[in-house]
Design a protein around this motif. Structure first.
Motif, PDB file in Angstrom:
ATOM      1  N   GLU A   1       0.811  -1.217   0.000  1.00 38.50           N
ATOM      2  CA  GLU A   1       0.000   0.000   0.000  1.00 38.50           C
ATOM      3  C   GLU A   1       0.847   1.270   0.000  1.00 38.50           C
ATOM      4  O   GLU A   1       0.612   2.208  -0.757  1.00 38.50           O
ATOM      5  CB  GLU A   1      -0.936   0.010   1.211  1.00 38.50           C
ATOM      6  CG  GLU A   1      -1.870   1.208   1.226  1.00 38.50           C
ATOM      7  CD  GLU A   1      -2.867   1.157   2.360  1.00 38.50           C
ATOM      8  OE1 GLU A   1      -3.556   2.171   2.579  1.00 38.50           O
ATOM      9  OE2 GLU A   1      -2.975   0.103   3.028  1.00 38.50           O
ATOM     10  N   LYS A   2       1.868   1.331   0.860  1.00 40.26           N
ATOM     11  CA  LYS A   2       2.731   2.506   0.915  1.00 40.26           C
ATOM     12  C   LYS A   2       4.172   2.041   1.133  1.00 40.26           C
ATOM     13  O   LYS A   2       4.652   1.976   2.263  1.00 40.26           O
ATOM     14  CB  LYS A   2       2.291   3.456   2.030  1.00 40.26           C
ATOM     15  CG  LYS A   2       2.846   4.869   1.858  1.00 40.26           C
ATOM     16  CD  LYS A   2       2.138   5.849   2.780  1.00 40.26           C
ATOM     17  CE  LYS A   2       2.569   7.269   2.446  1.00 40.26           C
ATOM     18  NZ  LYS A   2       1.895   8.261   3.319  1.00 40.26           N
ATOM     19  N   PRO A   3       4.885   1.708   0.065  1.00 42.68           N
ATOM     20  CA  PRO A   3       6.244   1.192   0.215  1.00 42.68           C
ATOM     21  C   PRO A   3       7.156   2.227   0.886  1.00 42.68           C
ATOM     22  O   PRO A   3       7.031   3.432   0.667  1.00 42.68           O
ATOM     23  CB  PRO A   3       6.685   0.934  -1.229  1.00 42.68           C
ATOM     24  CG  PRO A   3       5.429   0.912  -2.033  1.00 42.68           C
ATOM     25  CD  PRO A   3       4.470   1.811  -1.332  1.00 42.68           C
ATOM     26  N   THR A   4       8.089   1.726   1.693  1.00 43.25           N
ATOM     27  CA  THR A   4       9.064   2.595   2.339  1.00 43.25           C
ATOM     28  C   THR A   4      10.345   2.611   1.511  1.00 43.25           C
ATOM     29  O   THR A   4      10.835   1.571   1.080  1.00 43.25           O
ATOM     30  CB  THR A   4       9.381   2.102   3.758  1.00 43.25           C
ATOM     31  OG1 THR A   4       9.785   0.725   3.704  1.00 43.25           O
ATOM     32  CG2 THR A   4       8.163   2.236   4.659  1.00 43.25           C
ATOM     33  N   VAL A   5      10.878   3.819   1.299  1.00 39.35           N
ATOM     34  CA  VAL A   5      12.068   3.986   0.460  1.00 39.35           C
ATOM     35  C   VAL A   5      13.051   4.905   1.172  1.00 39.35           C
ATOM     36  O   VAL A   5      12.661   5.929   1.753  1.00 39.35           O
ATOM     37  CB  VAL A   5      11.706   4.567  -0.920  1.00 39.35           C
ATOM     38  CG1 VAL A   5      12.961   4.820  -1.757  1.00 39.35           C
ATOM     39  CG2 VAL A   5      10.760   3.629  -1.669  1.00 39.35           C
ATOM     40  N   LEU A   6      14.328   4.539   1.123  1.00 40.73           N
ATOM     41  CA  LEU A   6      15.400   5.336   1.705  1.00 40.73           C
ATOM     42  C   LEU A   6      16.327   5.798   0.584  1.00 40.73           C
ATOM     43  O   LEU A   6      16.830   4.977  -0.192  1.00 40.73           O
ATOM     44  CB  LEU A   6      16.182   4.505   2.723  1.00 40.73           C
ATOM     45  CG  LEU A   6      17.447   5.145   3.319  1.00 40.73           C
ATOM     46  CD1 LEU A   6      17.115   6.405   4.104  1.00 40.73           C
ATOM     47  CD2 LEU A   6      18.179   4.121   4.217  1.00 40.73           C
TER      48      LEU A   6
ATOM     49  N   SER B   1      14.085  10.995  -4.993  1.00 43.43           N
ATOM     50  CA  SER B   1      13.119  11.013  -3.888  1.00 43.43           C
ATOM     51  C   SER B   1      11.731  11.405  -4.387  1.00 43.43           C
ATOM     52  O   SER B   1      10.718  10.826  -3.989  1.00 43.43           O
ATOM     53  CB  SER B   1      13.574  11.992  -2.807  1.00 43.43           C
ATOM     54  OG  SER B   1      14.772  11.588  -2.205  1.00 43.43           O
ATOM     55  N   LEU B   2      11.687  12.403  -5.271  1.00 45.23           N
ATOM     56  CA  LEU B   2      10.397  12.873  -5.780  1.00 45.23           C
ATOM     57  C   LEU B   2       9.769  11.845  -6.709  1.00 45.23           C
ATOM     58  O   LEU B   2       8.542  11.686  -6.721  1.00 45.23           O
ATOM     59  CB  LEU B   2      10.569  14.213  -6.497  1.00 45.23           C
ATOM     60  CG  LEU B   2      11.126  15.349  -5.635  1.00 45.23           C
ATOM     61  CD1 LEU B   2      11.126  16.661  -6.404  1.00 45.23           C
ATOM     62  CD2 LEU B   2      10.356  15.497  -4.328  1.00 45.23           C
ATOM     63  N   ALA B   3      10.594  11.134  -7.477  1.00 46.59           N
ATOM     64  CA  ALA B   3      10.062  10.055  -8.305  1.00 46.59           C
ATOM     65  C   ALA B   3       9.410   8.990  -7.431  1.00 46.59           C
ATOM     66  O   ALA B   3       8.346   8.454  -7.770  1.00 46.59           O
ATOM     67  CB  ALA B   3      11.175   9.445  -9.151  1.00 46.59           C
ATOM     68  N   ALA B   4      10.047   8.680  -6.297  1.00 42.95           N
ATOM     69  CA  ALA B   4       9.480   7.702  -5.368  1.00 42.95           C
ATOM     70  C   ALA B   4       8.202   8.227  -4.723  1.00 42.95           C
ATOM     71  O   ALA B   4       7.193   7.514  -4.637  1.00 42.95           O
ATOM     72  CB  ALA B   4      10.507   7.344  -4.301  1.00 42.95           C
ATOM     73  N   LYS B   5       8.240   9.471  -4.281  1.00 33.91           N
ATOM     74  CA  LYS B   5       7.064  10.057  -3.624  1.00 33.91           C
ATOM     75  C   LYS B   5       5.880  10.127  -4.580  1.00 33.91           C
ATOM     76  O   LYS B   5       4.746   9.784  -4.222  1.00 33.91           O
ATOM     77  CB  LYS B   5       7.403  11.462  -3.110  1.00 33.91           C
ATOM     78  CG  LYS B   5       6.301  12.071  -2.261  1.00 33.91           C
ATOM     79  CD  LYS B   5       6.105  11.273  -0.974  1.00 33.91           C
ATOM     80  CE  LYS B   5       4.899  11.724  -0.186  1.00 33.91           C
ATOM     81  NZ  LYS B   5       4.729  10.969   1.069  1.00 33.91           N
ATOM     82  N   ALA B   6       6.131  10.549  -5.806  1.00 30.23           N
ATOM     83  CA  ALA B   6       5.056  10.663  -6.788  1.00 30.23           C
ATOM     84  C   ALA B   6       4.476   9.302  -7.148  1.00 30.23           C
ATOM     85  O   ALA B   6       3.358   9.226  -7.685  1.00 30.23           O
ATOM     86  CB  ALA B   6       5.579  11.351  -8.051  1.00 30.23           C
ATOM     87  N   SER B   7       5.210   8.239  -6.834  1.00 30.19           N
ATOM     88  CA  SER B   7       4.766   6.877  -7.151  1.00 30.19           C
ATOM     89  C   SER B   7       4.199   6.161  -5.937  1.00 30.19           C
ATOM     90  O   SER B   7       4.062   4.937  -5.933  1.00 30.19           O
ATOM     91  CB  SER B   7       5.938   6.087  -7.745  1.00 30.19           C
ATOM     92  OG  SER B   7       6.456   6.758  -8.875  1.00 30.19           O
ATOM     93  N   GLY B   8       3.906   6.908  -4.872  1.00 32.62           N
ATOM     94  CA  GLY B   8       3.193   6.355  -3.731  1.00 32.62           C
ATOM     95  C   GLY B   8       4.027   5.917  -2.556  1.00 32.62           C
ATOM     96  O   GLY B   8       3.504   5.313  -1.614  1.00 32.62           O
ATOM     97  N   ALA B   9       5.324   6.231  -2.553  1.00 34.10           N
ATOM     98  CA  ALA B   9       6.197   5.751  -1.483  1.00 34.10           C
ATOM     99  C   ALA B   9       6.201   6.683  -0.278  1.00 34.10           C
ATOM    100  O   ALA B   9       5.942   7.883  -0.381  1.00 34.10           O
ATOM    101  CB  ALA B   9       7.623   5.588  -2.005  1.00 34.10           C
ATOM    102  N   ASP B  10       6.538   6.094   0.854  1.00 40.27           N
ATOM    103  CA  ASP B  10       6.889   6.838   2.068  1.00 40.27           C
ATOM    104  C   ASP B  10       8.408   6.988   2.012  1.00 40.27           C
ATOM    105  O   ASP B  10       9.146   6.042   2.272  1.00 40.27           O
ATOM    106  CB  ASP B  10       6.444   6.040   3.286  1.00 40.27           C
ATOM    107  CG  ASP B  10       6.800   6.724   4.603  1.00 40.27           C
ATOM    108  OD1 ASP B  10       7.351   7.841   4.572  1.00 40.27           O
ATOM    109  OD2 ASP B  10       6.548   6.119   5.665  1.00 40.27           O
TER     110      ASP B  10
END
Length: 296
Positions: free
Chosen positions: A125-130, A140-149
């Protein structure tokens, strides 16, 4: 080993390269910057470069990094760069920095797309990414725009502020910003038992943490990757690492990754490059990435 280059993009063009320099267009502005790997001859003449460039970067005497921009045509202190694909619509603020950078590494677009594609297909549902050594935050923005925390770590406070501007320009919110030495942060996360679905690493050859912590790629990358292996989830995962250092080949990266991430699915590694308008291929670092997420 594979070679990756971004698809052509209307807001970026590598016009020419050679004589240890590159001539690039970012939006409407053309810049000439040092490039140590462009050891061949330029195709255009020096006078043509001079005629086209809005600004030229000249290194300070005795310095490999710092220098100053010589402005030849009118160019704003800041301007916006737009990256738009079927999955991403990001905006970055660009500026002329004293370290020849402008706030964007266009060859990394292949990894922004990889991150977005994997996250959108991930059954979480909300993958975590570091994102470590995260600079101005396009990954970071590519990850955020794709639903990541997303947790964004960089040791330079001013760069975090720049990243936050990019987040707001891109219409995004709720990125977790951390101003800290990457190794120190990772060690603490391991002690906490933290896990992430995605890891993004773009470590420099050398650097300093906010409290003077020393980073040397050759000395510390092996340890960092051993710790990252403890942070990565066993299922629904991806990892991307980029290295821009003349001393590192893709074989070195392969050995490191095979040592710490045995059994990683869909593993690939190689070089990133950009082609100039005369089809000369400019190498811009080595990469490795993998993921167990299958994309239809």
């Amino acid at each position: 080993m594979i070679l990756l280059t971004p698809t052509q993009h209307s807001e970026y063009e590598l016009i020419d390269s050679g004589a240890y320099e590159k001539l690039e267009r970012f939006g409407p502005y053309i810049l000439a910057r040092p490039e140590p790997q462009a050891i061949w001859d330029k195709t255009l003449t020096d006078s043509e470069w001079d005629k086209r460039a809005h600004a030229v970067f000249r290194r300070d005497k005795g310095s490999q990094e710092k220098g100053q921009w010589i402005v030849k045509k009118e160019i704003p202190d800041r301007w916006n760069f737009h990256y738009k694909t079927s999955e991403l619509n990001l905006t970055a603020r660009l500026a002329l920095s004293s370290f020849k950078h402008v706030g964007l590494f266009p060859e990394q677009a292949v990894n922004w797309d990889f991150i977005a594609t994997k996250l959108r297909a991930m059954p979480v549902e909300k993958p975590t990414v570091l994102n470590l050594f995260a600079y101005t935050g396009m990954a970071s923005l590519a990850a955020k725009a794709s639903g990541a925390d997303i947790t964004h770590v960089d040791s330079v406070k001013q760069v975090i502020s720049w990243s936050r501007d990019n987040m707001e320009l891109s219409g995004l919110k709720d990125v977790r910003w951390v101003v800290e030495d990457a190794m120190k942060f990772v060690k603490r996360e391991v002690r906490r038992g933290k896990k992430y679905n995605g890891l993004i690493l773009d470590p420099p050859a050398y650097g300093r943490g906010p409290d003077g912590e020393k980073w040397l790629l050759e000395e510390q990358l092996n340890e960092l990757l051993s710790l990252c292996a403890l942070l990565l989830e066993k299922d629904n995962y991806f990892l991307v690492i980029n290295l821009y250092s003349l001393g590192f080949s893709s074989l070195i990266v392969d050995n490191l990754m095979n040592s710490h991430f045995k059994g990683a699915k869909n593993y690939e590694s190689g070089e990133l490059y950009l082609s100039d308008s005369f089809q000369k291929k400019l190498p811009l670092g080595v990469f490795s990435r993998f993921s167990d997420v299958d994309v239809q």
